[in-house]
Design a protein around this motif. Structure first.
Motif, PDB file in Angstrom:
ATOM      1  N   TRP A  81       0.816  -1.203   0.000  1.00 38.39           N
ATOM      2  CA  TRP A  81       0.000   0.000   0.000  1.00 38.39           C
ATOM      3  C   TRP A  81       0.855   1.261   0.000  1.00 38.39           C
ATOM      4  O   TRP A  81       2.048   1.216   0.294  1.00 38.39           O
ATOM      5  N   PRO A  82       0.242   2.430  -0.269  1.00 38.59           N
ATOM      6  CA  PRO A  82       0.988   3.694  -0.226  1.00 38.59           C
ATOM      7  C   PRO A  82       1.378   4.064   1.203  1.00 38.59           C
ATOM      8  O   PRO A  82       0.884   3.482   2.179  1.00 38.59           O
ATOM      9  N   TRP A  83       2.230   5.086   1.308  1.00 40.96           N
ATOM     10  CA  TRP A  83       2.834   5.429   2.597  1.00 40.96           C
ATOM     11  C   TRP A  83       1.813   5.798   3.658  1.00 40.96           C
ATOM     12  O   TRP A  83       1.992   5.479   4.837  1.00 40.96           O
ATOM     13  N   CYS A 184       8.021   7.487   5.294  1.00 44.39           N
ATOM     14  CA  CYS A 184       6.995   8.175   4.494  1.00 44.39           C
ATOM     15  C   CYS A 184       7.613   8.927   3.319  1.00 44.39           C
ATOM     16  O   CYS A 184       6.950   9.151   2.299  1.00 44.39           O
ATOM     17  N   PRO A 188       7.477   6.498  -1.260  1.00 38.00           N
ATOM     18  CA  PRO A 188       7.029   7.006  -2.567  1.00 38.00           C
ATOM     19  C   PRO A 188       8.170   7.342  -3.522  1.00 38.00           C
ATOM     20  O   PRO A 188       7.993   7.293  -4.738  1.00 38.00           O
TER      21      PRO A 188
END
Length: 255
Positions: A81-83, A184, A188
């Motif tokens: 999943w994204p940050w 974080c 990305p």
């Protein structure tokens, strides 16, 4: 307050510069050391009674399994999943487990042993992803954002540590500030493998964090405050350096 926040900013900056020069794993190792909690405990030691400082140190050790859970959950979440989802899940794991652990009321010796045991197996619980070691290109603007985010998070913790009840101060000191901030930015921009390498290094440095608080807790019972604090830093650095050297040996033998 300003001096404390400057220490936090220095920690985030040094960890990021280490990642830029030596790779994500080294940056994570530096971030895991008590570069923030250690100075905070030094300030608390100057302001509070020795017994209160020992209570906070023990409470921090009680919460260390929650810190490891945070890092492991972040690492596995980063592979899917994204940050922002990984960050939310990691902190849910941290505060959920961290709120429950003090309720168990483990004897001090068992709490210290559990903290060190969890740190010993934390790296093995991480996902295995290949990552190319070496320098990382981190832009100046990203460095500034990392430092600013770390300072903002730390401000809340410094305001509470030593003022709130010991169990809550211990929980706050166990919050992985750079462990919340650095991944974080890493996920990305550099991907899941780099993020896992960072967090694996963080666990290695966190072993020095655990050694710091175990030595501080035990040392304050028998030594003067300055001697116990110095011994705690010596233990933290010795453990972190030894584990890093061991990991380098393993990499060399595997090659």
């Amino acid at each position: 307050m300003l001096l404390k926040l400057l220490l936090v900013a220095a920690s985030a900056l040094l960890s990021s510069l280490a990642a830029r020069r030596f790779g994500h794993a080294v940056g994570g190792t530096l971030a895991g050391l008590p570069m923030i909690a250690g100075p905070i405990m030094g300030f608390v030691l100057l302001q509070a009674a020795t017994a209160s400082v020992r209570d906070i140190a023990l409470a921090t050790l009680v919460c260390l399994p929650a810190t490891v859970a945070h890092l492991v959950v972040f690492a596995w979440s980063a592979t899917r999943w994204p940050w922002w989802i990984a960050l939310a899940l990691a902190n849910l794991a941290f505060f959920g487990l961290g709120a429950l652990l003090p309720l168990v009321q483990l004897p001090p010796a068992l709490a210290c042993a559990l903290a060190l045991a969890v740190l010993a197996i934390g790296g093995r619980l991480m996902p295995r992803l290949p990552v190319v070691p070496g320098a990382v290109a981190i832009p100046q603007m990203e460095l500034a954002c990392r430092v600013a985010a770390a300072v903002a998070v730390a401000w809340l913790i410094i305001r509470s540590a030593g003022v709130a009840p010991a169990w809550f101060s211990g929980l706050l000191l166990a919050v992985p500030i750079t462990g919340n901030v650095l991944p974080c930015f890493t996920l990305p921009r550099y991907g899941a493998a780099a993020t896992v390498a960072l967090l694996r290094g963080f666990v290695r440095g966190l072993s020095g964090f655990g050694a710091f608080f175990v030595m501080l807790y035990l040392g304050l019972a028998v030594w003067p405050e300055a001697a116990a604090y110095a011994a705690a830093w010596g233990a933290a650095l010795a453990v972190a350096i030894s584990l890093y050297a061991l990991s380098q040996r393993r990499v060399a033998s595997a090659a």
